[in-house]
Design a protein around this motif. Structure first.
Motif, mmCIF file in Angstrom:
data_model
loop_
_atom_site.group_PDB
_atom_site.id
_atom_site.type_symbol
_atom_site.label_atom_id
_atom_site.label_comp_id
_atom_site.label_asym_id
_atom_site.label_seq_id
_atom_site.Cartn_x
_atom_site.Cartn_y
_atom_site.Cartn_z
ATOM 1 N N ILE A 1 -3.195 14.009 -20.783
ATOM 2 C CA ILE A 1 -2.157 14.688 -21.541
ATOM 3 C C ILE A 1 -0.827 13.981 -21.316
ATOM 4 O O ILE A 1 -0.551 13.464 -20.234
ATOM 5 C CB ILE A 1 -2.063 16.182 -21.162
ATOM 6 N N MET A 2 -0.019 13.954 -22.355
ATOM 7 C CA MET A 2 1.208 13.167 -22.328
ATOM 8 C C MET A 2 2.329 13.907 -23.052
ATOM 9 O O MET A 2 2.140 14.387 -24.178
ATOM 10 C CB MET A 2 0.960 11.816 -23.005
ATOM 11 N N ARG A 3 3.461 14.015 -22.403
ATOM 12 C CA ARG A 3 4.600 14.626 -23.061
ATOM 13 C C ARG A 3 5.107 13.719 -24.174
ATOM 14 O O ARG A 3 4.909 12.506 -24.144
ATOM 15 C CB ARG A 3 5.698 14.930 -22.051
ATOM 16 N N ARG A 4 5.790 14.308 -25.132
ATOM 17 C CA ARG A 4 6.073 13.611 -26.379
ATOM 18 C C ARG A 4 7.289 12.697 -26.348
ATOM 19 O O ARG A 4 7.419 11.818 -27.197
ATOM 20 C CB ARG A 4 6.245 14.640 -27.513
ATOM 21 N N LYS A 5 8.178 12.857 -25.375
ATOM 22 C CA LYS A 5 9.430 12.115 -25.406
ATOM 23 C C LYS A 5 9.469 10.987 -24.374
ATOM 24 O O LYS A 5 9.502 11.255 -23.170
ATOM 25 C CB LYS A 5 10.621 13.053 -25.163
ATOM 26 N N PRO A 6 9.482 9.725 -24.806
ATOM 27 C CA PRO A 6 9.652 8.612 -23.874
ATOM 28 C C PRO A 6 11.128 8.420 -23.541
ATOM 29 O O PRO A 6 12.010 8.827 -24.311
ATOM 30 C CB PRO A 6 9.111 7.413 -24.658
ATOM 31 N N THR A 7 11.405 7.809 -22.415
ATOM 32 C CA THR A 7 12.786 7.552 -22.030
ATOM 33 C C THR A 7 12.812 6.406 -21.025
ATOM 34 O O THR A 7 11.767 5.887 -20.636
ATOM 35 C CB THR A 7 13.449 8.812 -21.439
ATOM 36 N N GLY A 8 13.992 6.018 -20.574
ATOM 37 C CA GLY A 8 14.100 4.972 -19.567
ATOM 38 C C GLY A 8 15.274 4.054 -19.807
ATOM 39 O O GLY A 8 15.853 4.019 -20.903
ATOM 40 N N THR A 9 15.626 3.297 -18.782
ATOM 41 C CA THR A 9 16.775 2.388 -18.861
ATOM 42 C C THR A 9 16.379 0.924 -19.003
ATOM 43 O O THR A 9 17.235 0.084 -19.274
ATOM 44 C CB THR A 9 17.644 2.524 -17.599
ATOM 45 N N LEU A 10 15.102 0.601 -18.818
ATOM 46 C CA LEU A 10 14.675 -0.797 -18.884
ATOM 47 C C LEU A 10 14.405 -1.206 -20.329
ATOM 48 O O LEU A 10 13.288 -1.574 -20.712
ATOM 49 C CB LEU A 10 13.430 -1.013 -18.020
ATOM 50 N N VAL A 11 15.435 -1.151 -21.126
ATOM 51 C CA VAL A 11 15.333 -1.454 -22.553
ATOM 52 C C VAL A 11 16.442 -2.426 -22.941
ATOM 53 O O VAL A 11 17.488 -2.498 -22.293
ATOM 54 C CB VAL A 11 15.427 -0.173 -23.405
ATOM 55 N N HIS A 12 16.205 -3.163 -23.996
ATOM 56 C CA HIS A 12 17.192 -4.148 -24.439
ATOM 57 C C HIS A 12 18.531 -3.516 -24.807
ATOM 58 O O HIS A 12 19.592 -4.121 -24.629
ATOM 59 C CB HIS A 12 16.642 -4.931 -25.640
ATOM 60 N N ASP A 13 18.486 -2.286 -25.304
ATOM 61 C CA ASP A 13 19.715 -1.622 -25.737
ATOM 62 C C ASP A 13 20.688 -1.384 -24.588
ATOM 63 O O ASP A 13 21.876 -1.166 -24.818
ATOM 64 C CB ASP A 13 19.386 -0.280 -26.397
ATOM 65 N N ALA A 14 20.191 -1.407 -23.348
ATOM 66 C CA ALA A 14 21.044 -1.132 -22.188
ATOM 67 C C ALA A 14 21.680 -2.393 -21.611
ATOM 68 O O ALA A 14 22.420 -2.315 -20.624
ATOM 69 C CB ALA A 14 20.245 -0.422 -21.107
ATOM 70 N N LEU A 15 21.391 -3.557 -22.229
ATOM 71 C CA LEU A 15 21.940 -4.819 -21.750
ATOM 72 C C LEU A 15 22.843 -5.469 -22.786
ATOM 73 O O LEU A 15 22.582 -5.399 -23.997
ATOM 74 C CB LEU A 15 20.807 -5.799 -21.413
ATOM 75 N N LEU A 16 23.874 -6.127 -22.309
ATOM 76 C CA LEU A 16 24.720 -6.939 -23.171
ATOM 77 C C LEU A 16 23.973 -8.219 -23.549
ATOM 78 O O LEU A 16 23.041 -8.615 -22.855
ATOM 79 C CB LEU A 16 26.022 -7.286 -22.448
#
Length: 277
Positions: free
Chosen positions: A111-126
């Protein structure tokens, strides 16, 4: 206090009882399981058609083996375009979730909750020139997603994936990941030119020994790869692993005047603090 025999009987009772799937979660099927060592395994599950995520994010997963299931954060190791979801996990003998999760077989339900999240994404880097992905143990999981994402190669000229483990056998997942990425029809050609793998071990002799933080501090990694020392002008970093590693790596970043970023305020480096047990 329960004795060991009683605890095993209760665990078997929980596993044998049928519980309804909680509302508001996905119920997905285990497609495959691969055990690397007595501490590490990988599994893949079906992907809901409506589920979207950014490479590098994590999601909360659990098992339908209790009236109130236990969830833990797991980084999604597959890229955002994959038809299945891949996860890389440790085996914690007394872990509330992993003591059950390590026994899953193809056909079982996750079973898996529906909302992913996290900071290791390209959007968080210049924007930058080089991307360093510093990992220990199962901290390589989000980077398994990132190195197979075409966006990574659109944004960076060089990608350096480091992976530090205690023993040589624990490096196998990363070695397989690199081989698969090099042969990937979507990013393989770019990966062959831009992706660098830098594995190290700390408790068993290998081609390269020592903690990655030590190799950064001494400059050895840059000398071996023929790259200049870290510079916040052109380099961007993602960090994922044990809590002690995160602390030491953050100190290295701050000593070099790197600024930690987030989804709302991109900067020079990002850290993921979610972990499983």
């Amino acid at each position: 206090m329960l004795n060991k025999t009683t605890d095993i009987m209760l665990e078997q009772a929980v596993q044998s009882e049928s519980y309804p799937i909680p509302p508001g979660v996905f119920a997905e099927t285990v497609r495959s399981v691969q055990h690397y060592t007595d501490r590490l395994f990988m599994f893949r599950i079906s992907r809901p058609r409506s589920f979207r995520f950014r490479s590098g994010e994590f999601v909360m997963i659990g098992l339908p083996n209790a009236a109130r299931p236990i969830y833990r954060a797991y980084s999604i190791a597959s890229p955002s375009w994959d038809d299945e979801l891949e996860f890389y996990s440790i085996k914690v003998p007394d872990g509330p979730l992993t003591k059950h999760l390590q026994k899953i077989q193809p056909g079982d339900t996750i079973i898996m909750r529906r909302k992913p999240t996290g900071t290791l994404v390209h959007d968080a880097l210049l924007p930058g020139k080089r991307l360093y992905l510093f990992s220990t143990g199962t901290g390589i999981a989000p980077f398994a997603s990132i190195v197979r994402d075409p966006e990574t190669y659109d944004k960076f000229d060089r990608i350096v994936l480091t992976h530090t483990c205690r023993q040589v056998a624990e490096l196998k997942y990363g070695e397989e990941l690199i081989a698969q990425t090099m042969d990937d029809p979507l990013v393989g050609d770019q990966a062959k030119e831009r992706l660098v793998h830098y594995p190290t071990t700390t408790q068993e002799s290998s081609q390269r020994n020592g903690r990655i933080t030590g190799h950064i501090a001494s400059g050895r990694i840059f000398e071996e790869l023929g790259l200049p020392p870290l510079s916040r002008t052109v380099d961007r970093c993602m960090i994922c692993g044990s809590m002690s590693f995160l602390k030491d790596a953050k100190r290295l970043m701050e000593d070099r005047a790197f600024v930690e970023g987030s989804n709302s305020k991109p900067a020079d480096y990002v850290v993921e603090r979610a972990f499983v047990g």
